[in-house]
Motif scaffolding. Structure first.
Motif, PDB file in Angstrom:
ATOM      1  N   LEU A 188       0.840  -1.206   0.000  1.00  0.00           N
ATOM      2  CA  LEU A 188       0.000   0.000   0.000  1.00  0.00           C
ATOM      3  C   LEU A 188       0.870   1.250   0.000  1.00  0.00           C
ATOM      4  CD1 LEU A 188      -2.777   1.308   0.102  1.00  0.00           C
ATOM      5  CD2 LEU A 188      -2.721   1.126   2.597  1.00  0.00           C
ATOM      6  N   GLY A 189       1.980   1.200   0.735  1.00  0.00           N
ATOM      7  CA  GLY A 189       2.923   2.319   0.717  1.00  0.00           C
ATOM      8  C   GLY A 189       3.513   2.524  -0.666  1.00  0.00           C
ATOM      9  N   LEU A 190       3.844   1.411  -1.347  1.00  0.00           N
ATOM     10  CA  LEU A 190       4.384   1.504  -2.698  1.00  0.00           C
ATOM     11  C   LEU A 190       3.353   2.091  -3.662  1.00  0.00           C
ATOM     12  CD1 LEU A 190       6.648   0.898  -4.710  1.00  0.00           C
ATOM     13  CD2 LEU A 190       5.725  -1.424  -4.938  1.00  0.00           C
ATOM     14  N   ALA A 191       2.105   1.631  -3.549  1.00  0.00           N
ATOM     15  CA  ALA A 191       1.041   2.175  -4.399  1.00  0.00           C
ATOM     16  C   ALA A 191       0.852   3.667  -4.150  1.00  0.00           C
ATOM     17  CB  ALA A 191      -0.272   1.420  -4.147  1.00  0.00           C
ATOM     18  N   SER A 192       0.951   4.068  -2.888  1.00  0.00           N
ATOM     19  CA  SER A 192       0.796   5.481  -2.549  1.00  0.00           C
ATOM     20  C   SER A 192       1.932   6.323  -3.125  1.00  0.00           C
ATOM     21  CB  SER A 192       0.737   5.646  -1.027  1.00  0.00           C
ATOM     22  OG  SER A 192      -0.359   4.952  -0.474  1.00  0.00           O
ATOM     23  N   VAL A 193       3.146   5.770  -3.108  1.00  0.00           N
ATOM     24  CA  VAL A 193       4.285   6.477  -3.706  1.00  0.00           C
ATOM     25  C   VAL A 193       4.032   6.717  -5.189  1.00  0.00           C
ATOM     26  CG1 VAL A 193       6.714   6.244  -4.355  1.00  0.00           C
ATOM     27  CG2 VAL A 193       5.999   5.670  -2.041  1.00  0.00           C
ATOM     28  N   VAL A 194       3.526   5.698  -5.867  1.00  0.00           N
ATOM     29  CA  VAL A 194       3.257   5.820  -7.304  1.00  0.00           C
ATOM     30  C   VAL A 194       2.166   6.858  -7.561  1.00  0.00           C
ATOM     31  CG1 VAL A 194       2.500   4.596  -9.365  1.00  0.00           C
ATOM     32  CG2 VAL A 194       3.961   3.440  -7.714  1.00  0.00           C
ATOM     33  N   VAL A 195       1.119   6.840  -6.737  1.00  0.00           N
ATOM     34  CA  VAL A 195       0.050   7.834  -6.896  1.00  0.00           C
ATOM     35  C   VAL A 195       0.608   9.249  -6.732  1.00  0.00           C
ATOM     36  CG1 VAL A 195      -2.077   8.733  -5.864  1.00  0.00           C
ATOM     37  CG2 VAL A 195      -1.814   6.279  -6.208  1.00  0.00           C
ATOM     38  N   VAL A 196       1.491   9.439  -5.757  1.00  0.00           N
ATOM     39  CA  VAL A 196       2.096  10.760  -5.518  1.00  0.00           C
ATOM     40  C   VAL A 196       2.983  11.176  -6.696  1.00  0.00           C
ATOM     41  CG1 VAL A 196       3.708  12.057  -4.078  1.00  0.00           C
ATOM     42  CG2 VAL A 196       1.998  10.578  -3.006  1.00  0.00           C
ATOM     43  N   ILE A 197       3.866  10.274  -7.121  1.00  0.00           N
ATOM     44  CA  ILE A 197       4.792  10.607  -8.215  1.00  0.00           C
ATOM     45  C   ILE A 197       4.044  10.902  -9.507  1.00  0.00           C
ATOM     46  CG2 ILE A 197       6.603   9.673  -9.706  1.00  0.00           C
ATOM     47  CD1 ILE A 197       7.696   8.175  -7.300  1.00  0.00           C
ATOM     48  N   GLU A 198       3.085  10.044  -9.829  1.00  0.00           N
ATOM     49  CA  GLU A 198       2.332  10.254 -11.070  1.00  0.00           C
ATOM     50  C   GLU A 198       1.457  11.505 -10.997  1.00  0.00           C
ATOM     51  OE1 GLU A 198       2.657   8.627 -13.922  1.00  0.00           O
ATOM     52  OE2 GLU A 198       4.265   7.486 -12.980  1.00  0.00           O
ATOM     53  N   GLY A 199       0.922  11.790  -9.799  1.00  0.00           N
ATOM     54  CA  GLY A 199       0.136  13.009  -9.626  1.00  0.00           C
ATOM     55  C   GLY A 199       0.987  14.253  -9.812  1.00  0.00           C
ATOM     56  N   MET A 200       2.191  14.259  -9.242  1.00  0.00           N
ATOM     57  CA  MET A 200       3.110  15.388  -9.415  1.00  0.00           C
ATOM     58  C   MET A 200       3.540  15.528 -10.873  1.00  0.00           C
ATOM     59  SD  MET A 200       3.554  17.023  -6.586  1.00  0.00           S
ATOM     60  CE  MET A 200       5.018  17.954  -7.019  1.00  0.00           C
ATOM     61  N   THR A 278      -7.786   7.522 -17.084  1.00  0.00           N
ATOM     62  CA  THR A 278      -8.797   6.638 -17.682  1.00  0.00           C
ATOM     63  C   THR A 278      -8.142   5.605 -18.589  1.00  0.00           C
ATOM     64  OG1 THR A 278      -9.142   8.238 -19.465  1.00  0.00           O
ATOM     65  CG2 THR A 278     -10.617   8.366 -17.570  1.00  0.00           C
ATOM     66  N   TYR A 279      -6.894   5.848 -19.022  1.00  0.00           N
ATOM     67  CA  TYR A 279      -6.128   4.861 -19.777  1.00  0.00           C
ATOM     68  C   TYR A 279      -5.280   4.052 -18.800  1.00  0.00           C
ATOM     69  CZ  TYR A 279      -7.210   7.474 -24.066  1.00  0.00           C
ATOM     70  OH  TYR A 279      -7.856   8.089 -25.107  1.00  0.00           O
ATOM     71  N   VAL A 280      -4.951   2.804 -19.176  1.00  0.00           N
ATOM     72  CA  VAL A 280      -4.161   1.936 -18.294  1.00  0.00           C
ATOM     73  C   VAL A 280      -2.707   2.405 -18.271  1.00  0.00           C
ATOM     74  CG1 VAL A 280      -3.349  -0.402 -17.850  1.00  0.00           C
ATOM     75  CG2 VAL A 280      -5.653  -0.030 -18.724  1.00  0.00           C
ATOM     76  N   GLY A 281      -2.261   2.799 -17.088  1.00  0.00           N
ATOM     77  CA  GLY A 281      -0.893   3.236 -16.876  1.00  0.00           C
ATOM     78  C   GLY A 281      -0.591   3.191 -15.387  1.00  0.00           C
ATOM     79  N   ASN A 282       0.493   3.826 -14.989  1.00  0.00           N
ATOM     80  CA  ASN A 282       0.902   3.816 -13.582  1.00  0.00           C
ATOM     81  C   ASN A 282      -0.175   4.353 -12.656  1.00  0.00           C
ATOM     82  OD1 ASN A 282       3.340   2.581 -13.495  1.00  0.00           O
ATOM     83  ND2 ASN A 282       4.561   4.445 -13.523  1.00  0.00           N
TER      84      ASN A 282
END
Length: 333
Positions: A188-200, A278-282
């Motif tokens: 879950l921490g890893l998923a959260s890191v990805v959400v943060v990085i991709e959001g930035m 909406t497209y499949v990605g990180n």
């Protein structure tokens, strides 16, 4: 168990020594993670080297070097945990050498993944746009599936190796739900890191462009960014305490429920309608991973509570039956 007979015909049983030697397989679970890291590193290296579309020389060299180093280190770790060489096993398994190599591999993949996943470099993802009036609506999608999934597989495997090593070195006891439960918090921490990085990344690369994305899309991206930050902070704290067996059932229940609510809204806003993923990605996969992982953790905690309640009720019932039988015997006497 030895049996002796006396002159009266009675049989007495003498307990025998059933002490078994301690198991030497305490480090064996890490063999699977080391072996999978070797497999994913090999596949990632092959996928990258056979992709003719790579044009960024610096990024290409970085991915090649990290994949090769990871492949060599994981091969050593796999052989050491197999136990074929007693000298190698004694020097590697559970020692500072294993921890140091696992940490170095984790740091290398942590630094390489953002490069591999950067849509502007076109290694594993690329930007596409769906023209809508004056808005292009850029979104990242997977362009090299083999490199994409194998890079993530390698990163998750080395994270698993390091987490298991740290838990063993710290002497952490089994927490609320065991090591599998702790691994869910790490993921879950890893998923959260990805959400943060991709959001930035979306905020700095797309939202700043004139017509790059709609205002509503960028607003949804901001919510995802906030959710990722909260999820990261919570998961890091809980996973660390769970690793050393000091987690609190109440805090864990509240935290997992909070993450489940946040990621439910996050997955809905990011991946539906005017969301930025909406497209499949990180960002798409990370949002849904956060959703499923947070509910899996919450379900584990609730299940543990129900198990404890059932066990307690059963013990109380057994105690009550025992007391009733004792009273009946006393009445008979």
């Amino acid at each position: 168990m030895a049996t002796h007979s006396s002159a009266t015909g009675e049989t007495f049983s003498m307990p025998t020594n059933t002490t078994t030697s301690p198991s030497n397989d305490s480090g064996r679970p890490r063999f699977n993670s080391w072996a999978l890291l070797f497999l994913f590193s090999t596949l990632a290296l092959t996928a990258h080297e056979t992709d003719d579309s790579n044009a960024n020389a610096g990024a290409n060299k970085l991915v090649t070097a990290v994949s090769t180093i990871s492949l060599i280190v994981s091969a050593i770790g796999s052989i050491a945990h197999l136990g074929f060489s007693g000298v190698l096993s004694s020097m590697f398994v559970g020692t500072l050498i294993e921890g140091l190599l696992a940490l170095i591999s984790l740091a290398l993949w942590a630094g390489t993944l953002p490069v591999v996943m950067d849509p502007r470099k076109g290694l594993a993802q690329m930007y596409v746009g769906k023209q809508s009036d004056e808005v292009i609506d850029y979104q990242p999608i997977i362009s090299n599936a083999n490199l994409y999934f194998c890079s993530w597989g390698a990163a998750i495997c080395v994270l698993s190796v390091f987490a298991q090593y740290v838990r063993e070195r710290l002497g952490g006891t089994t927490g609320i739900g065991g090591m599998g439960y702790t691994n869910l918090w790490y993921l879950l921490g890893l998923a959260s890191v990805v959400v943060v990085i991709e959001g930035m990344r979306f905020k700095n690369q797309v939202c700043v462009i004139d017509g790059g994305a709609e205002t509503a899309t960028c607003g949804r991206n901001t919510y995802g960014l906030v959710t990722g930050i909260i999820g990261l902070i919570v998961s890091v704290i809980i996973s660390l305490f769970s690793t050393i067996g000091k987690d609190s059932a109440l805090v864990t229940t509240i935290s997992s429920f909070l993450c489940a609510i946040l990621y439910t809204i996050c997955a809905g806003l990011l991946t539906f309608d005017k969301g930025p993923a909406t497209y499949v990605g990180n960002q798409y996969l990370a949002a849904w991973s956060g959703f499923f992982l947070s509910f899996a953790i919450f379900g584990s905690v609730v299940k543990e509570f129900m198990g404890v309640a059932t066990t307690t009720a059963g013990n109380n019932a057994s105690s009550g039956d025992g007391e009733e039988e004792e009273e009946n015997e006393m009445d008979t006497i």
